[in-house]
Design a protein around this motif. Sequence first.
Motif, short mmCIF file in Angstrom:
data_model
loop_
_atom_site.label_atom_id
_atom_site.label_comp_id
_atom_site.label_asym_id
_atom_site.label_seq_id
_atom_site.Cartn_x
_atom_site.Cartn_y
_atom_site.Cartn_z
N UNK A 1 0.84 -1.21 0.00
CA UNK A 1 0.00 0.00 0.00
C UNK A 1 0.87 1.25 0.00
N UNK A 2 1.93 1.25 0.80
CA UNK A 2 2.78 2.42 0.87
C UNK A 2 3.53 2.64 -0.45
N UNK A 3 4.06 1.56 -1.02
CA UNK A 3 4.78 1.71 -2.29
C UNK A 3 3.84 2.21 -3.39
N UNK A 4 2.62 1.70 -3.40
CA UNK A 4 1.65 2.19 -4.38
C UNK A 4 1.32 3.64 -4.16
N UNK A 5 1.12 4.02 -2.89
CA UNK A 5 0.81 5.40 -2.53
C UNK A 5 1.98 6.33 -2.89
N UNK A 6 3.19 5.89 -2.61
CA UNK A 6 4.37 6.67 -2.92
C UNK A 6 4.52 6.87 -4.43
N UNK A 7 4.28 5.83 -5.19
CA UNK A 7 4.40 5.93 -6.65
C UNK A 7 3.33 6.83 -7.23
N UNK A 8 2.14 6.86 -6.64
CA UNK A 8 1.11 7.79 -7.09
C UNK A 8 1.56 9.23 -6.84
N UNK A 9 2.20 9.44 -5.70
CA UNK A 9 2.74 10.77 -5.39
C UNK A 9 3.81 11.15 -6.40
#
Length: 245
Positions: free
Chosen positions: A35-43
């Motif tokens: 979830x964090x890696x996905x969230x970071x990549x969206x950022x």
Amino acid sequence: MKPILPREHGGWAMVSVPFLLGMFVGGPQWMHLPLFFGWLLFYLAAYPFRLALMRRKDRRDFVRWALIYWALGMVFLIPPLVSEPSLLWAGPVLVALFCVNGWYASRRNERSFINDLCAILAFSVGGAASYVVGAGTWDAMTLWVAVTCVLYFLGSVFFVKSVFRERKNAGWLNASKGYHLSLLIFAALLEPWFVLPYAFPTVRAFAWGGKAIRPVKAGVIEIVGSVLFLAFSVIAFFATRPPTI
């Protein structure tokens, strides 16, 4: 062309602090990693996309990197979405807020207060999603995580503007001090423990607001403030949480 990465220290704080707060309050789970890696990549995807809206030169490269980050982010988000399908409800909210940010970027007015507020709301949604993955439900604490982060980072907007673009604007400085003082009083009335996360931001607003300080110093102050906010928010949560039997 080398990878395009955001340079704003405030953005890195906003993408991580709400997420970590939601994780600690909801309970750490291994699903937080994808979830964090996905969230970071969206950022990361949002940054070159905004640049593409602002600049014609190298626009193709900006769009390419935005799509690369977005595609990788979607891959990482598949496990959390399968595990917790209710997270899909956050999608329309994030899209709407992202469109507002894109609109301001296309007009080269990213310093707008409304634009900053929408960005803060988007990052706080990430904190709420992180909580849901840990707790397994959308409840009152989901709202607590989001609102707590919105109130803190809104204060950061006031502070940053009062030491840079609006440093000579007495009205803005007074608004910054008034906001932080009111927030501290409001938190104390709700629950004395809630004063802790907002104590340093209030000191920051009165000690450095309106003064000429170097960007590096302002960055250090913001980093220290973000770390203290996260730590004290977690402490306040566990101090006020009813004991479980």
